[in-house]
Scaffold this active site. Structure first.
Site, PDB file in Angstrom:
ATOM      1  N   LYS A 172       0.885  -1.179   0.000  1.00 47.74           N
ATOM      2  CA  LYS A 172       0.000   0.000   0.000  1.00 47.74           C
ATOM      3  C   LYS A 172       0.921   1.227   0.000  1.00 47.74           C
ATOM      4  O   LYS A 172       1.400   1.683   1.033  1.00 47.74           O
ATOM      5  CB  LYS A 172      -0.885  -0.090   1.227  1.00 47.74           C
ATOM      6  CG  LYS A 172      -1.683   1.042   1.743  1.00 47.74           C
ATOM      7  CD  LYS A 172      -2.287   2.016   0.826  1.00 47.74           C
ATOM      8  CE  LYS A 172      -2.575   3.294   1.588  1.00 47.74           C
ATOM      9  NZ  LYS A 172      -1.835   4.454   1.086  1.00 47.74           N
ATOM     10  N   GLU A 248       8.304   1.917  11.689  1.00 45.80           N
ATOM     11  CA  GLU A 248       9.428   2.842  11.481  1.00 45.80           C
ATOM     12  C   GLU A 248       8.819   4.235  11.429  1.00 45.80           C
ATOM     13  O   GLU A 248       8.169   4.588  10.439  1.00 45.80           O
ATOM     14  CB  GLU A 248      10.133   2.516  10.157  1.00 45.80           C
ATOM     15  CG  GLU A 248      10.835   1.182  10.159  1.00 45.80           C
ATOM     16  CD  GLU A 248      12.076   1.191  11.021  1.00 45.80           C
ATOM     17  OE1 GLU A 248      12.775   2.218  11.083  1.00 45.80           O
ATOM     18  OE2 GLU A 248      12.340   0.169  11.672  1.00 45.80           O
ATOM     19  N   CYS A 283      13.131  11.078   7.486  1.00 41.42           N
ATOM     20  CA  CYS A 283      12.914  10.760   8.901  1.00 41.42           C
ATOM     21  C   CYS A 283      14.177  10.936   9.728  1.00 41.42           C
ATOM     22  O   CYS A 283      14.110  11.259  10.902  1.00 41.42           O
ATOM     23  CB  CYS A 283      12.392   9.339   9.028  1.00 41.42           C
ATOM     24  SG  CYS A 283      13.444   8.168   8.169  1.00 41.42           S
ATOM     25  N   GLU A 383       8.483  16.591  15.284  1.00 41.53           N
ATOM     26  CA  GLU A 383       9.110  16.431  13.972  1.00 41.53           C
ATOM     27  C   GLU A 383       8.498  17.463  13.018  1.00 41.53           C
ATOM     28  O   GLU A 383       7.284  17.485  12.819  1.00 41.53           O
ATOM     29  CB  GLU A 383       8.837  15.018  13.450  1.00 41.53           C
ATOM     30  CG  GLU A 383       9.520  14.747  12.131  1.00 41.53           C
ATOM     31  CD  GLU A 383       9.195  13.352  11.598  1.00 41.53           C
ATOM     32  OE1 GLU A 383       8.004  12.975  11.578  1.00 41.53           O
ATOM     33  OE2 GLU A 383      10.131  12.649  11.198  1.00 41.53           O
TER      34      GLU A 383
HETATM   35  P1  NAD Z   1       1.623   8.874   7.054  1.00 40.48           P
HETATM   36  O1  NAD Z   1       1.671   8.185   8.370  1.00 40.48           O
HETATM   37  O2  NAD Z   1       0.631   9.949   6.870  1.00 40.48           O
HETATM   38  O3  NAD Z   1       1.367   7.836   5.874  1.00 40.48           O
HETATM   39  C1  NAD Z   1       2.181   6.690   5.677  1.00 40.48           C
HETATM   40  C2  NAD Z   1       1.359   5.611   4.991  1.00 40.48           C
HETATM   41  O4  NAD Z   1       0.313   5.185   5.867  1.00 40.48           O
HETATM   42  C3  NAD Z   1       0.665   6.072   3.714  1.00 40.48           C
HETATM   43  O5  NAD Z   1       0.695   5.028   2.765  1.00 40.48           O
HETATM   44  C4  NAD Z   1      -0.747   6.353   4.188  1.00 40.48           C
HETATM   45  O6  NAD Z   1      -1.696   6.284   3.142  1.00 40.48           O
HETATM   46  C5  NAD Z   1      -0.934   5.243   5.200  1.00 40.48           C
HETATM   47  N1  NAD Z   1      -1.944   5.485   6.240  1.00 40.48           N
HETATM   48  C6  NAD Z   1      -2.391   6.680   6.720  1.00 40.48           C
HETATM   49  N2  NAD Z   1      -3.315   6.474   7.679  1.00 40.48           N
HETATM   50  C7  NAD Z   1      -3.455   5.136   7.826  1.00 40.48           C
HETATM   51  C8  NAD Z   1      -4.250   4.297   8.676  1.00 40.48           C
HETATM   52  N3  NAD Z   1      -5.079   4.801   9.588  1.00 40.48           N
HETATM   53  N4  NAD Z   1      -4.116   2.957   8.555  1.00 40.48           N
HETATM   54  C9  NAD Z   1      -3.261   2.422   7.668  1.00 40.48           C
HETATM   55  N5  NAD Z   1      -2.499   3.164   6.822  1.00 40.48           N
HETATM   56  C10 NAD Z   1      -2.574   4.497   6.917  1.00 40.48           C
HETATM   57  O7  NAD Z   1       3.132   9.392   6.819  1.00 40.48           O
HETATM   58  P2  NAD Z   1       3.651  10.288   5.616  1.00 40.48           P
HETATM   59  O8  NAD Z   1       3.180  11.684   5.834  1.00 40.48           O
HETATM   60  O9  NAD Z   1       3.359   9.604   4.322  1.00 40.48           O
HETATM   61  O10 NAD Z   1       5.237  10.206   5.832  1.00 40.48           O
HETATM   62  C11 NAD Z   1       5.968  11.079   6.633  1.00 40.48           C
HETATM   63  C12 NAD Z   1       6.278  10.434   7.964  1.00 40.48           C
HETATM   64  O11 NAD Z   1       6.963   9.218   7.765  1.00 40.48           O
HETATM   65  C13 NAD Z   1       7.205  11.259   8.846  1.00 40.48           C
HETATM   66  O12 NAD Z   1       6.730  11.239  10.150  1.00 40.48           O
HETATM   67  C14 NAD Z   1       8.527  10.519   8.774  1.00 40.48           C
HETATM   68  O13 NAD Z   1       9.389  10.682   9.856  1.00 40.48           O
HETATM   69  C15 NAD Z   1       8.071   9.116   8.659  1.00 40.48           C
HETATM   70  N6  NAD Z   1       9.136   8.306   8.078  1.00 40.48           N
HETATM   71  C16 NAD Z   1       9.792   7.390   8.877  1.00 40.48           C
HETATM   72  C17 NAD Z   1      10.852   6.646   8.357  1.00 40.48           C
HETATM   73  C18 NAD Z   1      11.650   5.668   9.197  1.00 40.48           C
HETATM   74  O14 NAD Z   1      12.373   4.862   8.637  1.00 40.48           O
HETATM   75  N7  NAD Z   1      11.565   5.709  10.490  1.00 40.48           N
HETATM   76  C19 NAD Z   1      11.202   6.827   7.025  1.00 40.48           C
HETATM   77  C20 NAD Z   1      10.514   7.768   6.261  1.00 40.48           C
HETATM   78  C21 NAD Z   1       9.456   8.485   6.793  1.00 40.48           C
END
Ligand code: NAD
Length: 481
Positions: A172, A248, A283, A383
């Site tokens: 997804k 993550e 991140c 963040e």
């Molecule tokens: P997000 O949490 O909004 O979305 C991530 C994914 O989750 C997307 O595919 C989204 O459609 C899905 N999603 C959203 N709500 C959901 C739910 N209720 N149930 C299941 N899936 C759901 O994050 P984002 O804005 O896409 O990404 C940015 C964030 O990701 C930042 O906080 C960043 O730090 C984090 N990040 C972490 C790492 C790591 O390795 N630790 C790496 C990259 C990004």
């Protein structure tokens, strides 16, 4: 403008089911259209995955998995330029970074293809007539839910080891970068030897398709990369069906800069890591600079000079040194942190709109630096996920460690010093899944990544990354009469 079909349960599905559009953040133009799937597609994908695990050799034939994955890696290697261009169009990152992102996956997939053939258990002689055999088995059906900032890296980081371990995987991707993700997955699902149903692409919103996956009783594990609040919600939703989860999440990584460091290298590394790489939307971004007090003034001057004149523009323009913020929501979120900083801290650089661009449709933000920030302010504790750096002085190594650990996060960090003893002491004191010494953002297929504290659960990449997608079973043979 490209319109995508997605591969679900062995069939191609087009946008007639409904779709979501993707906009280029550097121009505001619509560049991709991707199907917005429904519960019916999630059910079909889960059912096909379960059936494929039972009817095919995928979970038991490691050589088959390695062969398919090596074919996939070769396909990726032949398509780096096309995929990179789409990645820049959807995400806004510099084309050079996009090429690196796609190209690096060849290495990651090949590494995991090799690991597929090493999955093994152990045996124990437990008495004259008793033998315990511990076998390592795949989890079953795994959902990989990934974000938009490094969309291919973060999808492959879970997908490759999950496949290598013998699982079926439902991907997804983030809606904002779903087109390039689907294009990348097409190279896998068309590989000779991959059983039908082992991989499906489930595009659609997180709240709908993502949540349906998290709650689905037929899915055994969720590997999620994304925002902390989404991760916490997923933990709660997955609890009802007692799924294994790997999370993550976000970070607020400290960059500890000692006065004896090679300053030229440190400043160049920091500017790359917090500003020019994905405009700070990574991140591991070192968003908190901790500087030994005696070097504070010199460091602030050097930083201001290093960012003055950085060219911010479209990722496709070879002159650009920093690209766009990927989404409008993220752009507005970063600007609200900057507004807050202007009220409660000292602005050292940036903080103003980039000149010469249409801010109604383009998401460009200049590198911004603040000092005199209250350590308990959201600016220091949350963040921001953008090109915003706070700078704090420290007097002793103990104070540096205390400040470094003073947030709910623990994803990554750096220590810059030429004193080996100091590097060791500081590295051991910092609570984070990665400490880079005199370098930053170096990732390898061989070495694990993951978070301490609220930055996550579990480890990705490396050997632990593969084991994360397995479970052990003890088979006991007792021939005692
Ligand atoms: P997000 O949490 O909004 O979305 C991530 C994914 O989750 C997307 O595919 C989204 O459609 C899905 N999603 C959203 N709500 C959901 C739910 N209720 N149930 C299941 N899936 C759901 O994050 P984002 O804005 O896409 O990404 C940015 C964030 O990701 C930042 O906080 C960043 O730090 C984090 N990040 C972490 C790492 C790591 O390795 N630790 C790496 C990259 C990004």
């Amino acid at each position: 403008m490209k319109e995508y079909e997605v591969f679900v349960a062995g069939e191609w599905v087009d946008t007639t089911v409904g779709f979501s559009s993707i906009v280029d953040p550097a121009t505001g133009n619509e560049v991709s259209k991707v199907p917005a799937l429904t519960a019916k597609h999630v059910d079909a994908a889960v059912q096909a995955a379960q059936q494929a695990l039972v009817e095919s050799r995928w979970s038991t034939d490691a050589a088959l998995r390695a062969d398919v994955m090596l074919r996939w890696a070769n396909q990726v290697a032949s398509n780096v330029d096309t995929l990179a261009e789409r990645l820049t169009l959807e995400n806004g990152k510099l084309l050079g970074e996009a090429k690196f992102e796609i190209g690096h996956q060849v290495n990651v997939i090949r590494f995991n293809a090799g690991l597929a053939r090493t999955v093994s258990g152990r045996s124990h002689s437990l008495g004259p007539d008793v033998m315990g055999v511990v076998v390592r088995e795949p989890m079953g059906v795994v959902a990989v839910i990934s974000p938009w900032n490094w969309p291919i890296t973060l999808m492959v980081r879970d997908l490759a080891p999950a496949l290598a371990a013998g699982n079926a995987v439902l991907c997804k991707p983030a809606s904002q970068t779903a087109g390039v993700s689907v294009e990348f997955l097409k190279l896998l699902v068309e590989c000779e030897g991959l059983p039908k149903g082992i991989v499906s692409m489930l595009t659609g919103s997180g709240r709908k398709v993502g949540q349906l996956m998290v709650e689905h009783p037929g899915i055994d594990m969720i590997a999620f990369t994304g925002d902390g609040s989404t991760g916490k919600q997923i933990s709660r939703d997955a609890a009802d069906t007692v799924k294994k989860i790997a999370l993550e999440l976000g970070g607020k990584s400290p960059f500890v800069l000692c006065a004896d460091a090679d300053m030229e290298k440190a400043i160049a590394t920091l500017v790359r890591a917090i500003f020019t790489t994905t405009s700070g939307q990574i991140c591991t971004a070192p968003s908190r600079l901790l500087v030994e007090a005696s070097a504070m003034q010199d460091v602030c001057q050097r930083l201001s000079q290093a960012i003055a004149g950085l060219k911010i523009g479209s990722g496709l323009d070879p002159e650009s040194q920093m690209g766009a913020i990927t989404t409008r929501d993220q752009y507005e979120k970063v600007l609200s942190f900057i507004d807050r900083g202007k009220k409660e801290a000292t602005l050292v650089a940036g903080g103003e709109p980039v000149e010469g661009v249409d801010h109604d449709v383009c998401n460009f933000i200049a590198p911004t630096i603040f000092t005199d920030v209250d350590p308990k302010s959201p600016l220091m504790q949350e963040e921001i996920f953008g090109p915003v750096l706070t700078v704090q002085p420290f007097e002793t190594d103990e104070e540096a460690i205390k400040l470094a650990n003073d947030t709910p996060f623990g994803l990554a960090s750096a220590v810059f010093t030429q004193n080996l003893d100091r590097a060791w002491r500081l590295s051991r004191g910092i609570k984070a899944g990665t400490v880079w010494v005199n370098t930053y953002n170096r990732f390898y297929a061989e070495t694990e990544v993951g978070g301490y504290k609220e930055s996550g659960i579990g480890r990705m990449a490396g050997f632990e990354g593969l084991n994360e997608f397995t479970q052990t079973k003890h088979i006991n043979f007792d021939s005692t009469v």
